[in-house]
Design an enzyme around this catalytic site. Structure first.
Site, short mmCIF file in Angstrom:
data_model
loop_
_atom_site.label_atom_id
_atom_site.label_comp_id
_atom_site.label_asym_id
_atom_site.label_seq_id
_atom_site.Cartn_x
_atom_site.Cartn_y
_atom_site.Cartn_z
CB SER A 261 -0.89 0.01 1.24
OG SER A 261 -0.09 0.28 2.39
CE LYS A 262 -0.37 8.47 -0.20
NZ LYS A 262 0.92 8.80 0.37
NE ARG A 263 -1.15 3.41 7.14
CZ ARG A 263 -2.32 2.81 7.28
NH1 ARG A 263 -3.34 3.19 6.54
NH2 ARG A 263 -2.47 1.86 8.16
N GLY A 265 4.92 2.43 1.42
CA GLY A 265 5.90 3.27 0.73
C GLY A 265 6.34 4.42 1.62
CG ASP A 266 3.57 7.45 2.59
OD1 ASP A 266 4.14 7.70 1.51
OD2 ASP A 266 2.36 7.64 2.79
#
Ligand code: GLU
Length: 505
Positions: A261-263, A265-266
């Site tokens: 998920s994008k999370r 990546g962050d």
């Protein structure tokens, strides 16, 4: 003739999982001498995000994933944007109703909510299906004239698919083999709404049929929809030209538990989107591979191997080689763990393949941005020498800065480790040698390393690393004498003098 499509919904930036789907479609099409098309599936207007379609086109273009037909290039099967095809779908929905494969349903959102609540009160869940449809308000339960009246009056309705009861539906998946599901478990999906918009399922099947798609290669999240799709082909009488399905494994978190998920990546500092994305609503900015300095070839190569391998140990493959080697048989059934280190490794490898002039131009930009003057030949020489240490273009200045500006600080740890009190004497000697011997690599090597350091039984590491501290600021960099030759006599002497005057131990 193989015809495949990438069919994203423009609901936001394209996730790299979607990019991989597009890539596999592309490789499959090219490998088989077929056609690849880009269809925009924007029938769900509530999820439409402005700018998303342009983003998809730009991202795939950047990566070199080319289309033969599509929303941005046209083609004989257009239009390729479903909202532009809106008038087309109604007649297919009506055909299914007429043939007994679908029905009009008039249930209001409130009445559906009540049924849901009632089921929950009984610790169950409500599903609109063969077990409940006869207790709902639809064209199966209402008299025909009542149905006609409601339709004529313009009452809101949806068209639902009528799954036949208790049939086994088998999806032949090119990756997973046969996947069978019983229709008892499946709900009567909405196909069409009274506002004239089809849902994803109807539009997707109608378009795949009309666009003569031969293979549907898409993410695993669509596997649960596949039995409905197979039934729709049957209902339309298109089973003999039904495309073959291949559902790709999920892209997993680096730890392997769940979808990337994008999370993630962050949290772990890598992009999950090909290009930077500026969310039009929240203003939030998400990082992209392109803006991080990744090369498109590196991203393509890395993604190709997330869920597929050529059956050998080979890892570095150009797009042409991927086309040559790709086959659905080597696509894995299991999810593929995203690996940040591997992504960086690919980037490093592809950075090394850039020609020296390209790297020099990148370095030159950064040199100028730091308001430093340097001649082209010098920048090129630095680029050649330092390329192997670089992974991302943005690292160039920091890694090469001492070729352009003298250090003003000296790394305290390196000084403590290398610079002994007698170093002032040895550094003065370095200055003397540079001043007197011919300024040539071999001559300096002989005079400094052989005659002075070895000849006097000094520690090579201490003296040369101290010289490095004086010239670079810390104990990093290329071969010391190569650096001295590049900086020139005067600049080197100036730096060593400054170090003698500044460093106190
Ligand atoms: N519009 C769907 C998506 O956003 C397409 C799925 C399919 O390829 O059938 O992924």
């Amino acid at each position: 003739m193989v015809r495949v499509r990438f069919a994203p919904s423009p609901t936001g930036p394209l996730h790299i999982g979607g990019v991989r789907t597009a890539l596999y479609n592309y490789l499959f099409a090219r490998k088989n001498g077929g056609k690849m098309l880009l269809r925009i599936e924007d029938t769900d207007q509530t999820r439409f995000v402005p700018g998303a379609e342009q983003y998809i086109v730009e991202a795939l273009g950047w990566l070199g994933i080319e289309f033969d037909e599509g929303v941005h290039v046209g083609g004989p099967f257009g239009p390729y944007r479903q909202s532009d095809r809106k008038p087309l779908y109604r007649r297919y929905a009506e055909q299914l109703v007429a043939d007994g494969w679908a029905y009009y349903a008039f249930d209001t959102p409130q009445s559906l909510e009540e049924r849901r609540k009632a089921a929950e009160a009984q610790k169950g869940t409500f599903q609109y299906d063969c077990t409940t449809r006869m207790s709902m308000e639809n064209s199966l339960t209402l008299p025909a004239d009542e149905v006609r009246r409601r339709l004529d009056e313009g009452q809101p309705y949806v068209v639902r698919f009528k799954f036949p009861e208790g049939v086994d539906i088998t999806v032949h998946d090119m990756i997973r083999g046969e996947v069978t599901m019983n229709s008892r478990l499946l709900d009567d999906k909405v196909l069409f709404k009274s506002d004239g918009m089809p849902t994803y399922h109807l539009a997707n099947i109608v378009d795949d049929h009309l666009m003569e798609i031969t293979h549907v290669i898409r993410g695993e999240e669509w596997l649960p929809s596949a039995p409905l799709h197979v039934m729709l082909y049957r209902a339309f009488g298109w089973e003999d030209t039904m495309p073959r399905f291949a559902h790709l494994p999920l892209l997993l978190k680096p730890e392997g538990n769940g979808k990337l998920s994008k999370r993630d990546g962050d949290r772990l500092g890598f992009p999950v989107f090909p290009l930077e994305w500026h969310d039009p609503k929240s203003g939030e900015v998400s990082s992209g591979y392109r803006e991080q300095g990744y090369l498109p070839q590196a991203v393509v190569n890395m993604l190709a191997l997330l869920g597929w391998n050529p059956g050998t140990e080979q890892e570095l493959m150009t797009m042409d080689e991927l086309v040559e080697l790709f086959d659905i048989e080597h696509v894995s059934k299991n999810g593929a763990k995203f690996n940040v280190d591997k992504a960086r490794w690919f980037q490093h490898e592809y950075f090394q393949q850039l020609d020296d002039e390209t790297v020099a131009a990148m370095l030159d930009d950064q040199v100028r941005a730091h308001v430093v003057e340097a001649g082209h030949d010098y920048v090129l020489e630095v680029a050649k020498l330092m390329k192997e240490r670089i992974t991302f273009p943005r690292e160039l200045w920091d890694t090469c800065r001492y070729f352009f500006v003298a250090p003003t600080e000296y790394d305290a740890k390196d000084v403590a480790k290398r610079w002994s009190p007698d170093m002032h004497i040895h550094m003065q000697k370095v200055i003397d040698i540079l001043d007197t011997v011919p300024f040539e690599y071999d001559a300096i090597h002989q005079a400094l390393l052989e005659d002075y350091i070895k000849g006097n039984g000094l520690k090579m590491g201490s003296v040369m690393n101290s010289l490095r501290i004086a010239v670079v600021g810390r104990t990093v960099g290329p071969d010391m004498l190569t650096l001295v030759m590049m900086l020139g006599k005067d600049e080197t002497i100036k730096r060593v003098k400054r170090a003698i005057d500044t460093i106190t131990v």
